[in-house]
Scaffold this motif. Structure first.
Motif, short mmCIF file in Angstrom:
data_model
loop_
_atom_site.label_atom_id
_atom_site.label_comp_id
_atom_site.label_asym_id
_atom_site.label_seq_id
_atom_site.Cartn_x
_atom_site.Cartn_y
_atom_site.Cartn_z
N TYR A 449 0.75 -1.71 0.47
CA TYR A 449 0.27 -0.38 0.02
C TYR A 449 0.80 1.15 -0.34
O TYR A 449 2.39 1.40 0.86
CB TYR A 449 -0.77 -0.05 0.95
CG TYR A 449 -1.85 -0.79 1.24
CD1 TYR A 449 -3.14 -0.32 0.62
CD2 TYR A 449 -2.63 -2.28 1.80
CE1 TYR A 449 -4.51 -1.12 0.27
CE2 TYR A 449 -3.58 -2.87 1.51
CZ TYR A 449 -4.78 -2.14 0.51
OH TYR A 449 -5.37 -3.27 0.91
N PHE A 496 -5.34 4.94 3.18
CA PHE A 496 -4.46 3.99 3.89
C PHE A 496 -3.37 5.06 4.90
O PHE A 496 -2.97 5.97 4.07
CB PHE A 496 -3.81 3.22 3.21
CG PHE A 496 -2.29 2.38 4.06
CD1 PHE A 496 -2.59 1.18 4.23
CD2 PHE A 496 -1.11 2.59 3.68
CE1 PHE A 496 -2.13 0.20 4.73
CE2 PHE A 496 -0.27 1.99 4.65
CZ PHE A 496 -0.97 0.83 4.81
N LYS A 538 -4.67 -7.52 1.34
CA LYS A 538 -3.28 -7.56 1.56
C LYS A 538 -2.79 -6.50 1.72
O LYS A 538 -2.01 -5.47 2.66
CB LYS A 538 -2.92 -8.94 2.11
CG LYS A 538 -3.84 -9.69 2.76
CD LYS A 538 -2.31 -11.38 3.24
CE LYS A 538 -3.26 -12.29 4.03
NZ LYS A 538 -2.08 -14.04 3.97
N SER A 539 -2.64 -6.18 0.34
CA SER A 539 -0.97 -5.61 -0.57
C SER A 539 -2.75 -4.74 -1.70
O SER A 539 -3.64 -4.66 -0.99
CB SER A 539 -0.60 -6.54 -1.46
OG SER A 539 -1.49 -7.25 -2.58
N SER A 584 -1.47 -3.16 10.07
CA SER A 584 -0.18 -3.17 8.92
C SER A 584 1.35 -3.28 9.44
O SER A 584 1.69 -2.68 10.60
CB SER A 584 -0.15 -1.73 8.14
OG SER A 584 0.92 -0.65 8.78
N ARG A 596 4.24 -1.86 2.68
CA ARG A 596 3.12 -2.63 4.03
C ARG A 596 1.95 -3.26 3.69
O ARG A 596 1.30 -2.76 2.19
CB ARG A 596 3.03 -1.18 4.74
CG ARG A 596 4.00 0.05 5.36
CD ARG A 596 2.90 1.26 5.56
NE ARG A 596 4.19 2.15 6.73
CZ ARG A 596 4.59 2.81 5.90
NH1 ARG A 596 4.74 3.58 4.83
NH2 ARG A 596 5.87 4.06 7.71
N ASP A 597 2.07 -4.04 4.39
CA ASP A 597 0.21 -5.08 4.14
C ASP A 597 -0.08 -4.83 4.97
O ASP A 597 0.27 -3.78 6.50
CB ASP A 597 1.47 -6.68 3.87
CG ASP A 597 1.44 -6.53 2.28
OD1 ASP A 597 1.80 -5.92 1.79
OD2 ASP A 597 2.02 -7.84 2.43
N ILE A 598 -1.36 -4.89 5.04
CA ILE A 598 -2.64 -5.21 5.73
C ILE A 598 -2.79 -6.50 6.80
O ILE A 598 -2.76 -7.44 5.71
CB ILE A 598 -4.05 -4.78 5.43
CG1 ILE A 598 -3.84 -2.78 5.31
CG2 ILE A 598 -5.31 -4.95 6.59
CD1 ILE A 598 -5.05 -2.30 4.81
N ARG A 599 -2.66 -6.09 7.27
CA ARG A 599 -2.47 -8.04 8.56
C ARG A 599 -3.69 -8.24 9.29
O ARG A 599 -3.96 -9.33 9.17
CB ARG A 599 -1.48 -8.09 9.67
CG ARG A 599 0.11 -8.11 8.99
CD ARG A 599 -0.49 -9.34 7.39
NE ARG A 599 1.36 -9.27 6.65
CZ ARG A 599 1.86 -9.98 7.10
NH1 ARG A 599 1.99 -10.77 7.91
NH2 ARG A 599 2.64 -10.03 6.10
N PHE A 639 -4.53 3.66 12.05
CA PHE A 639 -3.55 3.11 11.87
C PHE A 639 -2.32 2.38 12.84
O PHE A 639 -1.97 3.52 13.16
CB PHE A 639 -2.65 3.22 10.71
CG PHE A 639 -4.51 3.40 9.03
CD1 PHE A 639 -4.16 2.24 8.34
CD2 PHE A 639 -4.84 4.59 9.22
CE1 PHE A 639 -4.88 2.60 7.25
CE2 PHE A 639 -5.46 4.39 8.01
CZ PHE A 639 -5.80 3.31 7.53
N ASP A 641 1.44 0.68 12.91
CA ASP A 641 2.29 -0.37 12.44
C ASP A 641 2.77 -1.38 13.42
O ASP A 641 3.06 -1.45 15.23
CB ASP A 641 3.52 0.28 12.49
CG ASP A 641 3.16 1.36 11.13
OD1 ASP A 641 1.94 0.83 10.37
OD2 ASP A 641 3.68 2.66 10.96
#
Length: 717
Positions: A449, A496, A538-539, A584, A596-599, A639, A641
């Motif tokens: 992202y 994002f 995720k991406s 993320s 960065r990916d969303i987990r 958000f 990290d």
């Protein structure tokens, strides 16, 4: 003709009948209908991917190199004869009626050196320039074809391995920038860094017209116009030299822009010169985000919102969808664009990006229900000022393929309004880019992202073959406009990396507070309109057919067993606040940019008690059942990290016996023999081991000849 049939059936009746039966069966068999999506691609890298849609069970793929005709300039029909090329063709079944076709370049993109005999390299910077044709055939007959224009440049690789010596970079908060700040790699050419001395003349030809601008690219802007040394006697303004500034050249305005590896964008300062708008420069080929031009070289414009205000002549960007509502206060009938536009003024020719042009096809519609454009009841009466053929909406559909526009359709909605003194008119303007009949979907990064791009979400749509296809939907937040009420509020996408809080106001009366269950359902329905998705990507470039690219959205619901304490003028348990929490993780770096990916994504609700406020002398809401008060409905996003601990896990000894942990104590017993271990680098290991053994020998000798051993020998005798 009848005589022929009679003759056939009289002499060769059996053979003719067999021939007709075979012909009938061949005509009755269903034909394989397949198609490539897209049917034309431009390849700039070593991998090309397309989809073959349809019944591809008996389809064979053939690859060959083609070239346009010298006389007509067109490419011949597809052929089922395969040729030997420098590409490897593979296919993969991704669904019941879909095949992923992939081409990989079987050649190194390394630039050949001088007098090099190896053929697996690129002799020129433009390594591959050819046109490929992939044909889908059934029994030697082509059914569909895919054209690929390959234009691939060689990779710029360093001639020698990188050194491990660290370069000491001075603190640029107090020292000026270097002569070439974009020279980041030692001994190698940095792409688009035109001041890099490691770049050869052949390397600079690849990006000489795309050099990095500004101080980062080594191009320090000229001195400001308020410097006394800049102005001359010919063009001196009337304020010179009373308010000009004398400043030494060491006082660089770009000092400190690069600090601890981060780049700070300089804000443009005030200028004494009037700004000059650059003339539009038409482009030959459209790419995503580039402006669209008309046939006379001007911008193709549609009313849009810029900085929250509606602009009538805003350029349209290629592959950028938008829909805006503009509010105009009418005191008289409009006479000019865009509220009063003739269809002939809208039928203009637009450059298609491929050397030709397309004509805007205008479809007229008359709106009889004006409720979505005018809220006042005076506009529906027969008394007052009557305005006919007022433009209420302009909805554009731009069909595209490759890097060009194939057609443009405009639906113009007009109507007749009536008002007395003034009227607020809400007009709608939209533009949608369609590839066939499918709306273009832009990604939010590649692969991770990018901050400021929308978060991609979706819902699972199960196909006939039980293969899940994720359809994209949006996650939104409240975007209040005008009066701030929820009934007129808009929605903005969830971006994002940007924490945000917004909301709207809901009018609630005493009568509404007597029906708390209905009130809670109404607020819940408003909050659910913001979140219709069940999965989040995720991406930034997810595959709709791959479920591993998506994460389930978790919803925290209120405990249903909790009792609600409602009263006459209050309601408990109203879900007035919706909070979205996104976790993320940085999974890697691409050209120095974190990916960065969303987990995980969690949606929760905060309950509140709504009670009428009758204080301050205003008791009408508590007396009149229809009198309303405004209550807030909010939404927020945060958000977080996820920090990755890259150190080794602690042993059980370090956890239980903390007094032996060298990181938390001043005395470190495990390092008593540190000089003879391999971690000691003060001198060669052999010397430290010999000295250690000598110390051990002296210690043993002193122990044997010392007092304790002498007393032991005497007691033994």
């Amino acid at each position: 003709m009848a005589n022929v049939f009679d003759l056939c059936f009289s002499r060769l009746s059996i053979s003719c009948q067999v021939t007709y039966v075979i012909l009938f069966i061949s005509l009755a068999q269903p034909q394989n209908i397949v198609d490539f999506k897209p049917s034309y691609l431009t390849a700039t890298g070593p991998t090309v991917t397309a989809l073959l849609l349809g019944n591809a069970s008996d389809i064979s793929l053939n690859l060959r190199t083609v070239s346009p005709s010298n006389t007509t300039g067109s490419i011949g029909p597809p052929s089922c004869v395969a040729e030997v090329t420098q590409w490897v063709l593979t296919r993969e079944q991704v669904g019941k009626t879909a095949v992923r076709v992939q081409l990989k370049l079987d050649k190194s993109l390394r630039l050949c050196g001088e007098n090099e005999s190896d053929t697996d390299c690129c002799p020129k910077p433009l390594c591959v320039l050819e046109t490929l044709q992939v044909s889908a055939c059934v029994g030697g007959t082509p059914q569909a074809s895919l054209l690929i224009q390959a234009r691939i440049f060689a990779l710029l690789l360093p001639a020698n391995a990188g050194s491990e010596n660290k370069t000491v970079i001075p603190n640029q908060v107090y020292q000026p920038l270097g002569s070439c700040p974009c020279d980041l790699t030692f001994g190698a050419c940095d792409v688009r860094c035109c001041c890099d001395t490691d770049c050869s003349s052949e390397d600079l030809k690849l990006f000489v017209s795309h050099c990095l601008p500004g101080p980062f690219g080594g191009q320090v802007s000229p001195s400001s116009d308020y410097q006394c040394s800049v102005q001359s006697s010919k063009n001196s303004p009337d304020w010179f030299p009373f308010v000009c500034v004398n400043s030494p050249p060491e006082n660089n305005p770009y000092l400190g822009l690069f600090y601890q590896g981060y780049t700070i964008t300089a804000e443009p300062g005030p200028s004494f010169q009037s700004p000059v708008s650059p003339a539009p420069v038409p482009v030959n080929v459209y790419i995503q985000g580039s402006p669209i031009f008309t046939l006379n070289g001007q911008y193709f414009t549609i009313p849009q919102k810029v900085l929250g205000q509606c602009v009538n002549n805003a350029p349209v960007a290629f592959l950028k969808n938008f829909e805006v509502n503009c509010v105009t206060l009418l005191r008289s009938c409009p006479t000019g664009s865009p509220l009063r536009t003739l269809p002939t003024d809208l039928r203009i020719k637009v450059k298609n990006g491929q050397g030709g042009d397309v004509l805007v096809d205008v479809i007229d519609e008359v709106a009889f229900d004006l409720s979505q454009f005018i809220s006042s009841t005076d506009a529906f009466s027969d008394e007052g000022l009557v305005c006919e053929n007022v433009t209420l909406a302009l909805d554009y559909k731009l069909y595209w393929e490759g890097n060009g526009i194939t057609s443009i359709t405009l639906t113009q909605t007009v109507g007749t309004i009536t008002f007395n003194s003034s009227e607020a008119l809400t007009t709608r303007y939209s533009a949608v880019f369609l590839n066939g009949e499918v709306m273009v979907e832009t990604n939010s990064g590649n692969p991770g992202y990018q901050v400021g791009r929308p978060v991609i979400a979706g819902i699972v749509d199960t196909l006939d073959n039980n293969t899940g296809l994720v359809q994209r939907v949006s996650i939104s937040l409240w975007k209040p406009v005008s009066d701030g009420l929820c009934v007129s509020a808009e929605m903005k996408p969830l971006l994002f990396g940007e924490n945000s809080t917004s909301g709207c106001l809901l009018p609630v009366s005493r009568h509404n507070l007597t029906r708390c269950d209905l009130l809670r359902e109404t607020v819940t329905s408003l909050q659910n309109n913001l979140m219709t998705a069940t999965h989040v990507a995720k991406s930034g470039n997810p595959d709709p057919l791959t479920m591993t690219d998506w994460v389930n959205i978790s919803f925290l619901t209120q405990n249903s067993s909790t009792t609600m304490e409602d009263s006459t003028n209050s309601c408990d348990g109203v879900p007035s606040h919706q909070h979205i929490h996104v976790w993320s993780l940085i999974t890697g770096m691409v050209e120095g940019v974190p990916q960065r990916d969303i987990r995980a994504l969690q949606v929760s609700y905060s309950m509140s008690t709504w009670t009428l406020d009758c204080g301050g002398g205003d008791v009408s809401p508590c007396v009149d059942p229809t009198e309303t008060q405004l209550f807030p409905i909010t939404s927020s996003v945060s958000f977080t990290d996820i920090l990755v601990n890259t150190g080794p896990p602690k042993t059980r000894f370090q956890i239980n016996f903390t007094e032996y942990d060298c990181n938390r104590n001043d005395v470190c017993w495990p390092e008593l023999a540190f000089p003879i271990t391999k971690y000691y680098t003060g001198e060669p290991y052999s010397q430290s081991l010999a000295k250690g053994l000598i110390l051990v020998f002296f210690f043993i000798t002193a122990s044997i000849l010392g007092t304790p051993w002498r007393q032991i020998r005497q007691a033994w005798k």
